[in-house]
Design an enzyme around this catalytic site. Structure first.
Site, PDB file in Angstrom:
ATOM      1  CD  GLN A 179      -3.052  -0.852   0.049  1.00  0.00           C
ATOM      2  OE1 GLN A 179      -3.135   0.206  -0.543  1.00  0.00           O
ATOM      3  NE2 GLN A 179      -3.847  -1.875  -0.212  1.00  0.00           N
ATOM      4  CB  SER A 198       0.775  -5.721  -5.180  1.00  0.00           C
ATOM      5  OG  SER A 198      -0.190  -6.296  -6.043  1.00  0.00           O
ATOM      6  CG  HIS A 200      -3.784  -5.344  -8.075  1.00  0.00           C
ATOM      7  ND1 HIS A 200      -4.993  -5.137  -7.450  1.00  0.00           N
ATOM      8  CD2 HIS A 200      -3.086  -6.176  -7.275  1.00  0.00           C
ATOM      9  CE1 HIS A 200      -5.025  -5.820  -6.320  1.00  0.00           C
ATOM     10  NE2 HIS A 200      -3.890  -6.455  -6.192  1.00  0.00           N
ATOM     11  CB  CYS A 319      -7.723 -10.029   1.086  1.00  0.00           C
ATOM     12  SG  CYS A 319      -6.574  -9.359  -0.117  1.00  0.00           S
TER      13      CYS A 319
END
Length: 379
Positions: A179, A198, A200, A319
């Site tokens: 993040q 990450s 995306h 998630c």
């Protein structure tokens, strides 16, 4: 079109990254491991993307290993470190507010004989540094603490934490930076052994990420095969994803974070000043995330009400939001049941506008009082 304020869950792929992926799929589609010109051209593109990621973290490109995303990166770091370093000790330290890909991975390690210790956090979501210091000793083999919490946006001082770990133990230090990478300017200190990102979350495609590993001798691979990624992560490289990630990361790192802060402050101030009993969670938070509770409401009801007006938000981590349960993060912060049940996460990107924020505010000001009245009558 809708107003998308759930960018901590995933982001729209930016035009430049999409075009780069299409180029690699259609005109530069060789296997980077092949020795002919098509393969060498693809390898050159992968090398350039690796350099872009390394530049942002100010590390060497050979310390960057491409993965399928944050969850694989966290698994690769934790499982790889514990497998290689069992002789260091059988204790793993993490916190009560980690992402499930960390929490469940360290929990699984208990079946292999490791002892897992979880750090508390205070009401602002900060870990207890003194508690960490008392836990550290020569039996600790790994410490994993996230940089920015995915639910609240609370930021930890990972360089200070990593230094504390090295002062009082021989443990490796890993941080989940999913993040924060490409959003916050952070130079990785020499005390950080591994860090996860990450794609995306920063307008690259899904299915691509990377792991920084200071010393590859410190972990064992999860995936064996053809020896790609210097034998650390076998399998034909996702060349379109890797190159799109490189482009997206470069653009994200050069974006105006002040603009994002203005969006967040407009929404936060507008809610707090005009909607009764709204509770903001955390003070030292990322400009990209706002977690705020509306006690007296269930988050799912407000979420779907906003959705009916074309506004997309989250009631927690993407998630786990398909499996409703009290947020471990808000529980650890000591939030009340009403605050936890009424918590909404708004998360922003450079593609959001002030007009969208004003529209969201107008809907919230109108709908929250009405929904509270209906909820009170139902009780």
């Amino acid at each position: 079109m809708y107003i998308y304020l759930d960018n901590a869950a995933t982001t729209m792929v930016c035009r430049e990254a999409a075009e780069k992926a299409a180029e690699l799929m259609q005109t530069c589609y060789g296997n980077p491991s092949s020795l002919h010109r098509a393969g060498l051209d693809a390898e050159k593109q992968v090398k350039a993307a690796r350099q872009k990621i390394a530049n942002i973290w100010q590390v060497r490109p050979e310390q960057i290993y491409f993965t399928s995303g944050g969850s694989e990166g966290n698994n690769m770091a934790i499982r790889g470190a514990l497998s290689r370093n069992r002789a260091r000790g059988n204790v793993v330290i993490t916190s009560k507010i980690e992402h499930p890909s960390v929490m469940r991975t360290v929990k699984a390690a208990e079946q292999d004989g490791f002892r897992v210790l979880q750090l508390d956090v205070d009401g602002e979501g900060k870990i207890d540094l003194e508690q960490l210091r008392t836990m550290l000793n020569d039996k600790v083999s790994l410490v994993s603490i996230m940089h920015v919490n995915n639910e609240t946006g609370v930021m930890q001082d990972i360089n200070t934490i990593a230094h504390l770990v090295k002062q009082h133990s021989r443990a490796l230090f890993h941080t989940d930076m999913v993040q924060s990478f490409g959003k916050l300017s952070v130079k990785l200190s020499p005390d950080i052994d591994m860090a996860t990102l990450s794609g995306h979350k920063i307008h690259a495609p899904k299915g691509i990420g990377a792991l920084y590993v200071k010393d590859a001798n410190g972990i064992t691979p999860l995936i064996y095969g053809g020896g790609q990624e210097k034998n650390m992560r076998s399998g034909t490289e996702n060349t379109p994803g890797i190159c799109a990630l490189g482009i997206a990361a470069e653009l994200a790192a050069n974006a105006d974070s002040g603009y994002i802060s203005e969006l967040k402050q407009t929404l936060q101030n507008g809610i707090v000043q005009t909607i009764d009993n709204a509770v903001v969670h955390g003070t030292d938070t990322s400009p990209y995330v706002l977690n705020i509770s509306f006690p007296g409401l269930r988050a799912e009801v407000l979420l779907h009400t906003l959705e009916s007006h074309g506004i997309m938000v989250s009631s927690g981590s993407a998630c786990s939001s398909n499996h409703p349960a009290p947020s471990p993060t808000l529980l650890a912060m000591g939030c009340s049941r009403a605050e936890i049940e009424g918590a909404i996460r708004f998360s922003f990107s450079r593609f959001n506008t002030q007009e969208e924020i004003q529209t969201c505010l107008e809907v919230l000001r109108r709908e929250v009082p009405l929904l509270r009245k209906f909820a009170a009558k139902a009780r």
